[in-house]
Scaffold this active site. Sequence first.
Site, PDB file in Angstrom:
ATOM      1  N   PRO A 104       0.841  -1.202   0.000  1.00  0.00           N
ATOM      2  CA  PRO A 104       0.000   0.000   0.000  1.00  0.00           C
ATOM      3  C   PRO A 104       0.875   1.251   0.000  1.00  0.00           C
ATOM      4  O   PRO A 104       1.931   1.273   0.611  1.00  0.00           O
ATOM      5  CB  PRO A 104      -0.774  -0.105   1.314  1.00  0.00           C
ATOM      6  CG  PRO A 104      -0.698  -1.531   1.705  1.00  0.00           C
ATOM      7  CD  PRO A 104       0.610  -2.035   1.169  1.00  0.00           C
ATOM      8  N   GLU A 105       0.422   2.258  -0.706  1.00  0.00           N
ATOM      9  CA  GLU A 105       1.148   3.525  -0.746  1.00  0.00           C
ATOM     10  C   GLU A 105       0.817   4.334   0.507  1.00  0.00           C
ATOM     11  O   GLU A 105      -0.174   4.068   1.191  1.00  0.00           O
ATOM     12  CB  GLU A 105       0.724   4.324  -1.974  1.00  0.00           C
ATOM     13  CG  GLU A 105       0.741   3.535  -3.258  1.00  0.00           C
ATOM     14  CD  GLU A 105       2.011   3.727  -4.069  1.00  0.00           C
ATOM     15  OE1 GLU A 105       2.724   4.714  -3.844  1.00  0.00           O
ATOM     16  OE2 GLU A 105       2.291   2.877  -4.914  1.00  0.00           O
TER      17      GLU A 105
ATOM     18  N   LYS B  37       4.267   4.293   6.439  1.00  0.00           N
ATOM     19  CA  LYS B  37       3.338   3.211   6.121  1.00  0.00           C
ATOM     20  C   LYS B  37       2.870   2.484   7.372  1.00  0.00           C
ATOM     21  O   LYS B  37       2.292   1.398   7.299  1.00  0.00           O
ATOM     22  CB  LYS B  37       3.994   2.252   5.134  1.00  0.00           C
ATOM     23  CG  LYS B  37       4.189   2.927   3.795  1.00  0.00           C
ATOM     24  CD  LYS B  37       4.762   2.001   2.782  1.00  0.00           C
ATOM     25  CE  LYS B  37       4.931   2.758   1.474  1.00  0.00           C
ATOM     26  NZ  LYS B  37       5.627   1.922   0.500  1.00  0.00           N
TER      27      LYS B  37
END
Length: 287
Positions: free
Chosen positions: A2-3, A55
Amino acid sequence: MPEGDTIFRTARTLHLALAGKPVVRFEARTAGLASANDDDPVEGRRVERVDAVGKHCLVRFSGELVLRTHLRMSGAWHVYRPGERWQLSASRVRVLVAVPDFVAVGFDVPVAELVSEDRLARDGPLRHLGPDLLAADFDPDEALRRLRARSRWPLGEALLDQHALAGIGNVYRSEILHIEGIHPETLVSELDDGTLRRVLATARRLLLANVSASRAGVPRSYAGVRRTTVVPSASLFVYGRRGEPCLGCGGAIALRRLGRDARVVFFCPRCQPERREGPSEAPSSLR
Ligand SMILES: [Zn+2]
């Protein structure tokens, strides 16, 4: 992976559902979490807020206790109403936080720990993170310094190093390099400060745009932290478009594997030519 903007949205959704409310149920399905919860139970505390840092997603409870999760490739947080049917099997639950009107379920979350605020600040994995591209106080000078410290790295690799810059994942890496007309294997040392600053500004603009494009508020049911759909593919210039025509020049998009993890990067060989003669101006057809 995931960004940063996906984690940011995850944290915002969890925050809207949980913050300010008492934890009525906490379940830990990993040995480490379970024993930490036995020592110092989460149930009965209040959720103070939920933040994204790089993140990492941090659920902060009263009494200086933090649930830190990192979703890596596999994990996702979903938010449900009590009694609502879950979209994934209960066997995939790693951690669950329930307040009176919502249940937050962490499926397949590979990294989850309960730590004190103190320990997190002192020796947690956040200590070495680079400047967070989504933070209001993002520090471009520090980000530039950290990129320069990786002078012999290809820029395509340096952009994914969360210790240089926190927030860029594999999709945006390709997009940022394309927008700036930089070949993924260009070494950081081959780029001048002005170019690197433009790369940082573009990275921040893309991440922020994607955060604000998503709807605010907690929908009635939000299984929303899907890990695959980062941005609609129709809005991507190069990522996932191998062999398709470049939107800038019509040439075929190419794919290469880069770095120790050999993760794929997509680029246009014409708009993003290899440069071996030192810093020079990037093609500007896409600006
Ligand atoms: Zn092109």
